[in-house]
Design an enzyme around this catalytic site. Structure first.
Site, PDB file in Angstrom:
ATOM      1  CB  THR A 118      -0.959   0.001   1.194  1.00  0.00           C
ATOM      2  OG1 THR A 118      -1.848  -1.121   1.094  1.00  0.00           O
ATOM      3  CG2 THR A 118      -1.790   1.277   1.216  1.00  0.00           C
ATOM      4  CD  GLN A 154      -5.293  -2.623  -0.357  1.00  0.00           C
ATOM      5  OE1 GLN A 154      -4.774  -3.222  -1.291  1.00  0.00           O
ATOM      6  NE2 GLN A 154      -5.715  -3.236   0.745  1.00  0.00           N
ATOM      7  CG  ASP A 204     -11.140   1.633   3.987  1.00  0.00           C
ATOM      8  OD1 ASP A 204     -12.242   1.880   4.496  1.00  0.00           O
ATOM      9  OD2 ASP A 204     -10.666   0.483   3.955  1.00  0.00           O
ATOM     10  NE  ARG A 266     -13.381  -0.384   5.878  1.00  0.00           N
ATOM     11  CZ  ARG A 266     -13.273  -1.515   5.198  1.00  0.00           C
ATOM     12  NH1 ARG A 266     -13.969  -2.584   5.560  1.00  0.00           N
ATOM     13  NH2 ARG A 266     -12.443  -1.600   4.165  1.00  0.00           N
TER      14      ARG A 266
END
EC number: 3.1.1.11
Length: 349
Positions: A118, A154, A204, A266
């Site tokens: 990532t 990602q 996200d 989250r």
């Protein structure tokens, strides 16, 4: 992402490699201090952003401006910790005219083996303190549909790892994990300020443990085509020792996703770290109909109710006050401001 990638590719034109021209002198009437110009057509000091960054002296004692003329600049950019106070300034009429972009994801194979991960996927990584950018676009145009063989999708547009990082009138484009605001380590507090910026993504797409203020921004959730879950706006991983994580204020959350299919956040616990306890406040902002009625949700086994989530004085079709939507009290709101988050640093003034 396919249509965005097509537009970026069409605009690429004659962007080529880098030159090794020296530092530009400051002509009369120019912005004071040392500076360089990047131009895709070769009319500046360099044709790549990284070449200009490499030309900035290590340990430069004050602001060093890199002026970027309109064009698309493809390639990963690394701003190291020993080059503080770099100012990246787009020279176009608006932020769409200067685009800094790359196209790797977490699972993209590295030339030397393994995958990028990532953090390694970031188009731009900022480790130099005091960095600022204005009037340009950062993007990661990794094409998810074109790479079904890659499961770890990602793809970060910008990763920050420094204190006092400011973005003004900047666009951040991506899908999953667009903007990663982080710190050098879990014990260090790093502050990031975004003013009148545009951030888009789906899963996200604003995440990390840095103390980050979004002031008068548009935060746009992309439509993934689901009728139930079109992603998560935030995934903060704030250290429990830090009272200040993400503050979204005087902003608007937009999308063309179906009503009630996007979550505000989250709680991300990297490596299942129990000391990473998300802190996110969204206040005085307009929430579109895409926001779910119960907008905070669990992350695996980690309950959102153990995180530090709150809203205050939000409006719009996606705003509500219910048992599933913790609210600040007026006294708490008075102590939850841009100034309290940023402390002795005042980029907003």
């Amino acid at each position: 992402m396919t249509s965005r990638r097509t537009l970026l590719t069409a605009a690429l034109g004659a962007v080529a490699g880098s030159t090794t021209a020296g530092l530009a002198a400051s002509p009369a009437g120019a912005r004071p201090g040392p500076h360089l110009t990047v131009a895709a057509d070769g009319s500046g000091d360099h044709t790549s952003i990284q070449a200009a960054v490499d030309a900035v002296p290590s340990g430069n004692p004050g602001p060093f401006t890199i002026k970027v003329r309109p064009g698309v600049y493809r390639g990963q950019v690394i701003i190291p910790a020993d080059k503080p106070d770099i100012v990246l300034r787009g020279q176009g009429a608006d932020p769409t005219q200067v685009v800094i972009v790359d196209d790797r994801a977490n699972g993209t194979p590295r030339p030397d083996g393994g995958t990028w991960g990532t953090s390694g996927s970031a188009s731009v990584t900022i480790s130099g303190a005091g960095f600022s950018a204005r009037n340009l676009t950062f993007a990661n145009d990794f094409d998810e549909a074109a790479h079904p063989e890659i499961t770890s999708k990602q793809a970060v547009a910008v990763l920050t790892r420094a204190d006092r990082v400011a973005f003004d009138n900047v666009r951040f484009l991506g899908n999953q994990d667009t903007l990663y605001v982080n710190t050098p380590d879990a014990a260090t507090i790093s502050r990031v300020y975004l003013r009148k910026c545009y951030i888009e993504g789906d899963v996200d797409f604003i995440f990390g443990r840095a103390t980050t203020v979004f002031d008068r921004c548009e935060i746009r959730s992309l439509n993934r085509g689901s009728t139930t879950n079109n992603g998560y706006v935030t995934a903060a991983s704030t250290s429990i020792a830090n009272p200040f994580g993400f503050l979204i204020v005087n902003s608007k959350l937009t999308s063309d996703a179906p009503a009630g299919t996007v979550f505000l956040g989250r709680p991300w616990h990297p490596s299942n770290d129990p000391a990473a306890v998300a802190q996110t406040v969204i206040r005085d902002s307009t929430l579109g109909a895409h926001i779910a009625a119960a907008p905070w949700t669990d992350f695996g086994t980690w309950s959102w109710r153990d995180a530090r989530y709150a809203e205050f004085h939000n409006r719009g079709p996606g705003a509500a006050i219910t048992a599933d939507r913790p609210q600040l009290t007026p006294d708490q709101a008075a102590a939850t401001t841009i100034d309290t988050y940023l402390g002795d640093w005042h980029p907003q003034h």
